[in-house]
Write an enzyme that holds these catalytic residues in place. Structure first.
Site, PDB file in Angstrom:
ATOM      1  N   CYS A  70      16.768  53.519 126.473  1.00  0.00           N
ATOM      2  CA  CYS A  70      16.111  52.100 126.729  1.00  0.00           C
ATOM      3  C   CYS A  70      16.194  50.806 125.639  1.00  0.00           C
ATOM      4  O   CYS A  70      16.152  51.309 124.504  1.00  0.00           O
ATOM      5  CB  CYS A  70      14.667  52.309 126.849  1.00  0.00           C
ATOM      6  SG  CYS A  70      13.547  50.587 126.907  1.00  0.00           S
ATOM      7  N   CYS A  73      13.355  49.456 123.913  1.00  0.00           N
ATOM      8  CA  CYS A  73      13.181  50.726 122.853  1.00  0.00           C
ATOM      9  C   CYS A  73      13.895  50.580 121.400  1.00  0.00           C
ATOM     10  O   CYS A  73      13.646  50.387 120.524  1.00  0.00           O
ATOM     11  CB  CYS A  73      13.070  51.798 123.202  1.00  0.00           C
ATOM     12  SG  CYS A  73      11.893  52.101 124.748  1.00  0.00           S
ATOM     13  N   CYS A 406      11.858  48.379 148.563  1.00  0.00           N
ATOM     14  CA  CYS A 406      11.921  49.535 147.580  1.00  0.00           C
ATOM     15  C   CYS A 406      12.995  50.839 147.853  1.00  0.00           C
ATOM     16  O   CYS A 406      12.816  51.439 149.338  1.00  0.00           O
ATOM     17  CB  CYS A 406      10.569  50.222 147.512  1.00  0.00           C
ATOM     18  SG  CYS A 406      10.385  51.938 146.894  1.00  0.00           S
ATOM     19  N   CYS A 409      11.364  53.981 148.940  1.00  0.00           N
ATOM     20  CA  CYS A 409      10.773  53.956 150.192  1.00  0.00           C
ATOM     21  C   CYS A 409      11.698  54.087 151.403  1.00  0.00           C
ATOM     22  O   CYS A 409      11.523  55.007 152.364  1.00  0.00           O
ATOM     23  CB  CYS A 409       9.910  52.515 150.369  1.00  0.00           C
ATOM     24  SG  CYS A 409       8.732  52.487 149.079  1.00  0.00           S
TER      25      CYS A 409
END
EC number: 5.3.4.1
Length: 513
Positions: A70, A73, A406, A409
């Site tokens: 990340c 991060c 999404c 989805c």
């Protein structure tokens, strides 16, 4: 956060998205360097074995849940390490981290949704870290956590200094410190420390210089009327309403920097949408008068439509008309919109607000049109039909909450359709889906991401069961429904029944390993 605080949710999302990486603890992108973790002497490395003991042995522990890949991060890492170094001499404070690519379950248990997630554990109790992500802010925030929840003031000089140090300060005036109401105030201060700074005066004669009678509470603030005395019953509900309602301006701007102050307002919250490039003098003056007349019944704020054009539409307004006003009632779990076709004036808005508070206005429900035909195996619910198809249904109802954009989805769609087709002849089961991005659902249904899948049992609609299993086969859902449904049912074929039993056997063997 209550779902109907839609504006606050979106503002929070926009405020946080710049500081978090999307991802899931199950997916390690593999470009992190784990070896370097062991070289950092000031940041504790936590795992499933030492986590609970570690966050309990210090008064305050800050934990960063992260993924090595990340970028955010990586940006935070040196600032975080420097904060740990600066606080290393304070044995009451610990700074730690958990690599979510290595400790998936631990991160799931702590409801980690993105990286980095910062959580403060105070005496083992978790709270979200809400300071800035800088070394200075981390150090200050953690040191502040160690300070007493309540300060004791003994002179007018103490009170003046306390007021100067804090934009919002709440002072309780008492005769003694063994009254039950003193205990109530102390508990309230502990539970609301993020709303204001709390102090007490424990002296009958000195208290009389500031309040008519004791015990009483006075809120000091740096805006509007600077000193406000509590006038209601001395109980938790009345005091919380007093503090929350007076901790924000009579008509203040809500934006990325201020939305947190409005998060837990206990009374209806009215949003005034204006265009900051226009002359809003009369509108602001009128709404301020309304806010004054409704003080204690509602809190008012204004939103700059130029900065946040999507907020009005999120509340159910067109986003094309200014000024506009919407009221969010947490108590009623409902939202109310002033008719944009009506003339916006002091008289019309004042009467409308009064009617909203008096329960004379129907709440707004964001909803797509009801489908003309709903005969497919997977039923389509919209905002206005969710109650009928799900909550009022005598069946066990599996619901997919999805969003059209999404990707997960879209991948699930053919599998979910296959599930509906497979169970279409089971009378006690209904398979339903709802576009939760375009339709309101009850506020107590917590949707953390898409798709969210829940089973609403026939005998317990208030406590839906979340589906957390695999989504690559419709039989996974069949097994879940059969295991949890309130009404027993037979599977359509013995062959599939064998498949389900086989999966159960396989799962049992896996658990034994």
């Amino acid at each position: 956060m209550n779902k109907f605080l839609a504006l606050l949710f979106v503002l929070a999302l926009f405020a946080n998205i710049a500081f978090s990486c999307e991802g899931h603890p199950e997916h390690d992108h593999g470009d992190g360097d784990h070896e370097h973790d062991h070289d950092e002497s000031f940041v504790k490395i936590l795992d499933s074995d030492n986590f609970h003991n570690s966050v309990s042995e210090h008064d305050v522990t800050l934990v960063m849940f992260y993924a090595p890949w990340c970028g955010h991060c990586k940006t935070l890492k040196p600032l975080y390490e420097e904060a740990a170094k600066q606080l290393s001499a304070n044995k009451k404070i610990a700074i730690a981290k958990v690599d979510c690519t290595q400790h998936e379950q631990l991160c799931k248990q702590n409801k980690v949704q993105g990286y980095p997630t910062l959580v403060v554990f105070k005496n083992g109790k978790a709270e979200p870290y809400e300071g800035d992500r800088t070394t200075k802010s981390i150090v200050q925030t953690l040191e502040e956590e160690l300070k007493p929840t309540i300060s004791t003031l003994e002179s007018n000089e103490d009170i003046e200094e306390f007021k100067k140090q804090h934009p919002i300060s709440v002072v309780g005036f008492f005769d003694n410190d063994h009254d039950d109401r003193f205990k109530l105030f102390s508990e309230l201060a502990g539970n609301n420390k993020k709303s204001a700074k709390f102090a007490v005066v424990i002296d009958k004669d000195f208290s009389k210089e500031h309040v008519e009678s004791t015990p009483n509470v006075v809120l000091f603030r740096s805006f509007d009327e600077p000193t406000v005395a509590h006038k209601g019953e001395f109980d938790s509900e009345s005091l919380i309403k007093f503090i929350k309602g007076n901790s924000v301006p009579l008509l203040g701007e809500i934006n990325r920097n201020t939305y947190k102050k409005y998060e837990s307002i206990a009374v209806p919250l009215a949003y005034l949408f204006i265009d900051s490039t226009q002359d809003n003098t009369q509108v602001l003056e009128d709404v301020k008068k309304i806010a004054t007349s409704q003080k204690g019944n509602a809190v008012f704020c204004w939103v700059d439509m130029k900065k946040f054009p999507q907020q009005a539409t999120h509340m159910g307004l067109s986003g094309k008309v200014v000024p506009a006003i919407s009221v969010d009632s947490v108590a009623n779990k409902a939202r109310y919109n002033f008719d944009e076709k009506e003339t916006f004036s002091f008289d019309t808005v004042s009467k409308w607000i009064q009617d909203v508070i008096g329960g004379k206005v129907s709440p707004f429900v964001k909803s797509q049109p009801e489908p003309e035909s709903n005969d497919a195996p997977v039923k389509v619910a919209v905002g206005t039909t969710f109650k009928k198809l799900v909550l009022d249904s005598p069946k066990d109802v599996l619901v997919e909450f999805y969003a059209p954009w999404c990707g997960h989805c879209k991948n699930l769609a053919p599998i979910y359709d296959k599930l509906g087709e497979y169970l279409k002849d089971v009378e006690s089961v209904s398979i339903v889906k709802i576009d939760a991005d375009s339709n309101d659902v009850p506020s107590d249904i917590e949707i953390r991401g898409y798709p969210t899948i829940m089973l609403f049992k026939a005998d317990d609609k208030e406590n839906p069961i979340s589906y957390e299993g695999q989504r690559n086969d419709h039989m996974n859902f069949v097994e879940f429904i059969q295991d949890n449904a309130a009404i027993e049912f037979k599977l359509p074929s013995s062959q599939t029944d064998d498949n389900v039993e086989s999966k159960k056997d396989s799962s049992a063997k896996h658990d034994e390993l």
